[in-house]
Design a protein around this motif. Structure first.
Motif, mmCIF file in Angstrom:
data_model
loop_
_atom_site.group_PDB
_atom_site.id
_atom_site.type_symbol
_atom_site.label_atom_id
_atom_site.label_comp_id
_atom_site.label_asym_id
_atom_site.label_seq_id
_atom_site.Cartn_x
_atom_site.Cartn_y
_atom_site.Cartn_z
ATOM 1 N N ALA A 105 0.978 -1.091 0.316
ATOM 2 C CA ALA A 105 0.630 -0.142 -0.046
ATOM 3 C C ALA A 105 0.981 1.361 -0.086
ATOM 4 N N HIS A 162 -3.312 2.404 -8.214
ATOM 5 C CA HIS A 162 -2.921 0.615 -7.947
ATOM 6 C C HIS A 162 -3.439 0.538 -7.267
ATOM 7 N N THR A 163 -3.819 -0.716 -6.687
ATOM 8 C CA THR A 163 -4.826 -1.631 -5.821
ATOM 9 C C THR A 163 -3.770 -2.365 -4.778
ATOM 10 N N GLU A 174 -4.304 -5.441 -4.271
ATOM 11 C CA GLU A 174 -4.628 -6.653 -4.419
ATOM 12 C C GLU A 174 -4.034 -6.683 -6.125
#
Length: 158
Positions: free
Chosen positions: A99, A110-111, A113
């Motif tokens: 993160a 972005h994530t 995941e």
């Protein structure tokens, strides 16, 4: 900040691609140009497919060598324009660190995941152990030259 460190930052802030050299367990070399970002300690981060050759190499041998330079410069103008970094690379698997790292990438959102779980993409981090700048142009090398690079102090946490 040291003058040599300032010069390194000028280069790595201006160049968005790095070369990451890796070796597998059989010492077969592999060199990968990749888009990368860095933090204030000059840790480099890049995104990659988990099955790429350099990703597989890092899993078996975390020792990497990074070079950053302007490939468009004119010949003979390479004094303190090439950065060399011996580093240890790791695949980032901690969601909190993922993160944090994705905030360094400004080219797209972005994530976590995208780089965790069953995703085929991962984030990688290279932690510098030694940094150099090239100190001589090829035209300055003589029979007495023993070293073309100068050590740069490692970057400390801010």
């Amino acid at each position: 900040m040291d003058t040599l460190q300032q010069r390194v930052l000028e280069i790595v802030d201006a160049i968005i691609y790095i070369n990451v050299a890796t070796c597998n367990e059989h010492k077969e070399p592999w060199n990968t140009p990749t888009y990368a970002v860095h933090d204030s300690q000059l840790n480099f981060f890049w995104r990659s497919w988990v099955h790429s050759q350099h990703s597989a190499n890092i899993r078996t041998n975390p020792g990497v060598f990074i070079s950053v330079y302007d490939s468009t410069r004119k010949l003979g103008q390479n004094i303190q324009r090439g950065v060399y970094i011996k580093a240890t690379a790791v695949e980032i698997n901690d969601n909190e660190e993922i993160a944090k790292v994705i905030t360094y990438f400004t080219d797209k959102i972005h994530t976590v995941e995208e780089f965790s779980g069953s995703s085929v993409k991962r984030l990688y981090k290279a932690i510098p152990e030694k940094i150099w700048l090239n100190e001589l142009s090829e035209s300055q090398v003589t029979n007495d030259t023993r070293n073309m690079r100068t050590d740069v102090p490692l970057f400390k946490a801010i």
